[in-house]
Design an enzyme around this catalytic site. Structure first.
Site, PDB file in Angstrom:
ATOM      1  N   LYS A 196       0.703  -1.518   0.242  1.00  0.00           N
ATOM      2  CA  LYS A 196      -0.077  -0.326  -0.057  1.00  0.00           C
ATOM      3  C   LYS A 196       0.860   1.400  -0.300  1.00  0.00           C
ATOM      4  O   LYS A 196       0.825   2.028  -0.800  1.00  0.00           O
ATOM      5  CB  LYS A 196      -0.885   0.028   1.447  1.00  0.00           C
ATOM      6  CG  LYS A 196      -1.604   1.412   1.301  1.00  0.00           C
ATOM      7  CD  LYS A 196      -2.233   1.022   2.664  1.00  0.00           C
ATOM      8  CE  LYS A 196      -1.491   1.744   3.942  1.00  0.00           C
ATOM      9  NZ  LYS A 196      -1.457   2.313   5.048  1.00  0.00           N
ATOM     10  N   ASN A 197       2.108   1.396   0.970  1.00  0.00           N
ATOM     11  CA  ASN A 197       2.797   1.924   0.580  1.00  0.00           C
ATOM     12  C   ASN A 197       3.126   2.638   0.252  1.00  0.00           C
ATOM     13  O   ASN A 197       4.133   3.494  -0.155  1.00  0.00           O
ATOM     14  CB  ASN A 197       3.706   2.410   2.611  1.00  0.00           C
ATOM     15  CG  ASN A 197       2.335   2.266   3.824  1.00  0.00           C
ATOM     16  OD1 ASN A 197       1.484   2.499   2.856  1.00  0.00           O
ATOM     17  ND2 ASN A 197       2.511   2.313   4.656  1.00  0.00           N
ATOM     18  N   CYS A 216      -4.368  12.245  12.893  1.00  0.00           N
ATOM     19  CA  CYS A 216      -4.822  11.415  12.430  1.00  0.00           C
ATOM     20  C   CYS A 216      -5.271  10.417  14.069  1.00  0.00           C
ATOM     21  O   CYS A 216      -4.479  10.990  15.086  1.00  0.00           O
ATOM     22  CB  CYS A 216      -4.784  10.403  11.804  1.00  0.00           C
ATOM     23  SG  CYS A 216      -3.045   9.407  11.316  1.00  0.00           S
ATOM     24  N   ARG A 221       0.850  14.528  12.482  1.00  0.00           N
ATOM     25  CA  ARG A 221       0.813  14.489  11.074  1.00  0.00           C
ATOM     26  C   ARG A 221       1.563  15.328  10.698  1.00  0.00           C
ATOM     27  O   ARG A 221       0.193  16.044   9.836  1.00  0.00           O
ATOM     28  CB  ARG A 221      -0.456  13.368  10.702  1.00  0.00           C
ATOM     29  CG  ARG A 221      -0.522  12.544  11.040  1.00  0.00           C
ATOM     30  CD  ARG A 221       0.682  11.339  11.803  1.00  0.00           C
ATOM     31  NE  ARG A 221       0.628  10.717  10.211  1.00  0.00           N
ATOM     32  CZ  ARG A 221       0.237   9.338   9.677  1.00  0.00           C
ATOM     33  NH1 ARG A 221      -0.127   8.554  10.033  1.00  0.00           N
ATOM     34  NH2 ARG A 221       0.849   8.853   8.293  1.00  0.00           N
ATOM     35  N   ASP A 226       4.423   0.852  11.875  1.00  0.00           N
ATOM     36  CA  ASP A 226       3.135  -0.193  11.651  1.00  0.00           C
ATOM     37  C   ASP A 226       3.355  -1.433  12.044  1.00  0.00           C
ATOM     38  O   ASP A 226       2.050  -1.383  12.089  1.00  0.00           O
ATOM     39  CB  ASP A 226       3.023   0.582   9.906  1.00  0.00           C
ATOM     40  CG  ASP A 226       2.918   1.225   9.421  1.00  0.00           C
ATOM     41  OD1 ASP A 226       3.663   1.624   8.537  1.00  0.00           O
ATOM     42  OD2 ASP A 226       2.802   2.249  10.590  1.00  0.00           O
ATOM     43  N   ARG A 255      -9.135  -0.556   4.774  1.00  0.00           N
ATOM     44  CA  ARG A 255      -7.759   0.960   4.285  1.00  0.00           C
ATOM     45  C   ARG A 255      -6.454   0.509   4.035  1.00  0.00           C
ATOM     46  O   ARG A 255      -5.736   0.709   2.896  1.00  0.00           O
ATOM     47  CB  ARG A 255      -7.697   1.831   5.720  1.00  0.00           C
ATOM     48  CG  ARG A 255      -8.095   3.084   5.434  1.00  0.00           C
ATOM     49  CD  ARG A 255      -8.754   3.696   6.334  1.00  0.00           C
ATOM     50  NE  ARG A 255      -7.440   5.122   5.356  1.00  0.00           N
ATOM     51  CZ  ARG A 255      -6.233   5.883   6.341  1.00  0.00           C
ATOM     52  NH1 ARG A 255      -6.587   6.415   7.512  1.00  0.00           N
ATOM     53  NH2 ARG A 255      -5.303   6.349   5.937  1.00  0.00           N
TER      54      ARG A 255
HETATM   55  C1  EPZ Z   1       4.601   6.877   6.057  1.00  0.00           C
HETATM   56  O1  EPZ Z   1       4.032   7.921   6.738  1.00  0.00           O
HETATM   57  C2  EPZ Z   1       3.000   5.797   6.059  1.00  0.00           C
HETATM   58  N1  EPZ Z   1       1.992   5.852   4.985  1.00  0.00           N
HETATM   59  C3  EPZ Z   1       3.017   5.345   7.517  1.00  0.00           C
HETATM   60  O2  EPZ Z   1       2.100   4.115   7.993  1.00  0.00           O
HETATM   61  C4  EPZ Z   1       4.183   4.572   8.126  1.00  0.00           C
HETATM   62  O3  EPZ Z   1       3.567   4.618   9.516  1.00  0.00           O
HETATM   63  C5  EPZ Z   1       5.272   5.810   8.181  1.00  0.00           C
HETATM   64  O4  EPZ Z   1       5.155   7.180   7.195  1.00  0.00           O
HETATM   65  C6  EPZ Z   1       6.588   5.776   9.078  1.00  0.00           C
HETATM   66  O5  EPZ Z   1       6.854   4.951   8.491  1.00  0.00           O
HETATM   67  C7  EPZ Z   1       2.636   5.950   4.147  1.00  0.00           C
HETATM   68  O6  EPZ Z   1       3.689   5.970   3.869  1.00  0.00           O
HETATM   69  C8  EPZ Z   1       1.062   6.168   3.230  1.00  0.00           C
HETATM   70  P1  EPZ Z   1       6.280  10.091   8.310  1.00  0.00           P
HETATM   71  P2  EPZ Z   1       3.725   9.572   6.631  1.00  0.00           P
HETATM   72  O7  EPZ Z   1       6.305  11.698   7.463  1.00  0.00           O
HETATM   73  O8  EPZ Z   1       5.241   9.682   5.419  1.00  0.00           O
HETATM   74  C9  EPZ Z   1       6.888  13.087  11.338  1.00  0.00           C
HETATM   75  C10 EPZ Z   1       0.115   2.526   7.973  1.00  0.00           C
HETATM   76  O9  EPZ Z   1      -0.173   2.001   8.584  1.00  0.00           O
HETATM   77  N2  EPZ Z   1       6.638  14.416  10.549  1.00  0.00           N
HETATM   78  O10 EPZ Z   1       7.525   9.329   8.426  1.00  0.00           O
HETATM   79  O11 EPZ Z   1       3.452  10.275   6.731  1.00  0.00           O
HETATM   80  C11 EPZ Z   1       5.279  12.125  12.022  1.00  0.00           C
HETATM   81  O12 EPZ Z   1       4.459  13.483  12.338  1.00  0.00           O
HETATM   82  C12 EPZ Z   1       0.583   4.586   7.509  1.00  0.00           C
HETATM   83  O13 EPZ Z   1       0.769   2.443   6.872  1.00  0.00           O
HETATM   84  C13 EPZ Z   1       6.564  15.851  10.497  1.00  0.00           C
HETATM   85  O14 EPZ Z   1       7.357  15.870  11.787  1.00  0.00           O
HETATM   86  O15 EPZ Z   1       5.414   9.311   7.771  1.00  0.00           O
HETATM   87  C14 EPZ Z   1       5.907  11.300  12.442  1.00  0.00           C
HETATM   88  O16 EPZ Z   1       6.196  11.650  13.573  1.00  0.00           O
HETATM   89  C15 EPZ Z   1       0.469   4.781   9.042  1.00  0.00           C
HETATM   90  N3  EPZ Z   1       7.077  16.506   9.848  1.00  0.00           N
HETATM   91  C16 EPZ Z   1       7.124  10.989  11.847  1.00  0.00           C
HETATM   92  O17 EPZ Z   1       7.967  12.112  10.909  1.00  0.00           O
HETATM   93  C17 EPZ Z   1       6.599  16.281   8.325  1.00  0.00           C
HETATM   94  O18 EPZ Z   1       6.521  17.231   7.553  1.00  0.00           O
HETATM   95  C18 EPZ Z   1       6.957  10.190  11.067  1.00  0.00           C
HETATM   96  O19 EPZ Z   1       6.140  10.498   9.440  1.00  0.00           O
HETATM   97  C19 EPZ Z   1       6.844  15.065   7.962  1.00  0.00           C
HETATM   98  C20 EPZ Z   1       6.292  14.077   8.923  1.00  0.00           C
END
Ligand code: EPZ
Length: 427
Positions: free
Chosen positions: A22-23, A117, A122, A306, A398
């Site tokens: 998915k990701n 969420c 996020r 995850d 989802r």
């Molecule tokens: C991706 O989300 C995945 N989703 C998530 O999977 C996964 O948990 C996550 O990466 C971490 O591996 C998809 O790929 C669609 P991040 P993403 O930006 O990109 C902080 C699932 O269950 N952050 O790496 O949103 C954020 O708050 C989902 O399939 C900032 O601070 O994750 C978090 O604490 C859930 N500022 C951390 O980084 C930003 O601009 C990781 O977020 C962006 C992120």
């Protein structure tokens, strides 16, 4: 409305074919906007999140054709859309990934703020800082992000945190920027590598994906007329591996990439499972006692956040005390309240959960609060004594295709029933 009815205590035995990730599919679908011609994508999982992304691409003007299950042809040529509306972004924050492609093609875009969420606020500050470094003018207001740029220009970008989404948005924006971009401190997840590989077959010039430093040499335009196969879903695979370890028995997983699962496989062995890597995939078996284990979630190549809920469910049945530390998201233990209803003994303090293993969990009525928390409850229910009713299945749908079908095929007593049949209809 439907619920899952799961009667636990049955060992699993059989084969499960893992779907495309998915990701990886979501950013690659967003990246099709950059293609100069039609592309065919294989192993696109038939999931709610994918349907939302396809709806967004159609809203933008991409021609989408479903050729067969998990196979889609997308033709972005001539798409004129430039906004991602709230009702789509609200449903799925990954819609935000269209920001980079639209900005680099049309020079302007308006995307609804994704909002938080169940697992955390996020934020998107790293996405925006990176785009500004490429020359975008960013403004915020009325719940939208507006980005403008006559021509994005390559630059050096340092990410304060290896954000997966920010790395992906910036890869897509930098592909058509003028000059070279170097992203330092970027995410190294296999899904980021899959996106880079897809962009490169379209003609992008990306190197270093999978490391903490990626270089993108901007090109004038990307091509089309390609076919691409999405990598297997390591989180779906980890979920089935944990289910077999929790319920006992054995599973043969096919269409799986063991290299993407190293920390997960190591934890399963620590927990007492046997893992064999075969030419067809992964074989997992657990017959003996479950041992406790500690987990600290980290960006790849560390243990994936995850799978944290799912492995906490496994730990709740182990002999001993397990310490689970969640370092990626700030609120990813909501599912613990539901595990406690099943008889688990877990104490959460901040971003740490102390799991005191118990010999038995008991089936009862539980609720999914988010995608992976819901999956954790399925794993617990498969091992529990008695019947569990799981509500709020839209979270599960989802991220897991054919979940109950796959589990039924390997012996689990699980079925999806109309909510009124279980006397429970949740808001
Ligand atoms: C991706 O989300 C995945 N989703 C998530 O999977 C996964 O948990 C996550 O990466 C971490 O591996 C998809 O790929 C669609 P991040 P993403 O930006 O990109 C902080 C699932 O269950 N952050 O790496 O949103 C954020 O708050 C989902 O399939 C900032 O601070 O994750 C978090 O604490 C859930 N500022 C951390 O980084 C930003 O601009 C990781 O977020 C962006 C992120």
């Amino acid at each position: 409305m439907e619920n899952l009815l799961i009667s636990g205590g049955t060992r699993l035995h059989g084969k499960v074919r893992i779907h495309g990730a998915k990701n990886a599919a979501l950013p690659i679908l967003a990246a099709t906007l950059l293609a100069g011609g039609p592309v065919t994508l294989r192993e696109i999982p038939e999931l709610e999140d994918v349907r939302t992304m396809l709806d967004l691409l159609k809203h933008l003007g991409v021609k989408v054709k479903r050729l067969a299950p998990c196979r889609y042809r997308l033709d972005p040529v001539g798409f004129a859309g430039w906004d991602a509306p709230y009702e789509l972004v609200r449903k799925m924050r990954a819609s935000f990934l269209v920001l980079g492609p639209i900005l680099s093609l049309h020079g302007r875009t308006r995307v609804s703020l994704p909002g938080g969420c169940a697992i955390g606020s996020r934020p998107i500050d790293l996405h925006l800082k990176g785009l500004q470094a490429l020359g975008a003018e960013i403004s915020m207001g009325y719940g939208f992000i507006e980005a403008k740029s006559k021509q994005l220009r390559g630059n050096h970008i340092f990410l304060d945190y290896p954000s997966v989404g920010a790395t992906e948005n910036l890869l897509m924006a930098a592909s058509l920027a003028r000059g070279e971009t170097v992203i330092v401190g970027c995410a190294q997840e296999p899904e980021v590598v899959d996106l880079a590989n897809f962009l490169n077959i379209l003609g992008a010039k990306i190197s270093g994906a999978g490391t903490d430093r990626i270089t993108v040499k901007g090109v004038q335009a990307l091509g089309g007329g390609v076919e691409y196969t999405i990598i297997p879903d390591r989180i779906e695979a980890g979920t089935y591996l944990a289910a077999a370890a929790a319920a006992g028995g054995n599973l043969q997983l096919t269409n799986v990439e063991p290299e993407h699962l190293r920390p997960t496989l190591a934890k399963l062995v620590e927990a007492g499972a046997t893992i064999q890597e075969t030419d067809r995939g992964l074989f997992v078996e657990r017959d003996g006692p479950l041992n406790s284990f500690d987990i600290t979630t980290l960006p790849y190549p560390g243990f994936p956040t995850d799978l944290q809920p799912i492995f906490t469910a496994l730990a709740s049945l182990s002999q001993g005390v397990s310490l689970i530390r969640e370092t990626v998201f700030e609120n990813r233990f909501r599912y613990v309240d539901e595990l406690l209803r099943m008889g688990a003994s877990i104490k959460v303090e901040g971003n740490v959960a102390l799991v005191y293993g118990v010999s038995t969990l008991y089936g009862t009525r539980v609720k999914a609060h988010d995608l992976r928390g819901g999956a954790a409850l399925v794993v617990a229910a498969l091992a529990a004594q008695g019947t569990t009713t799981l509500t709020c299945l839209h979270h599960l749908d989802r991220g897991y295709a054919d979940l109950e079908l796959n589990l039924q095929r390997v012996g689990a007593k699980i079925q999806r029933v109309p909510a009124e049949d279980t006397g429970i209809v949740t808001a």
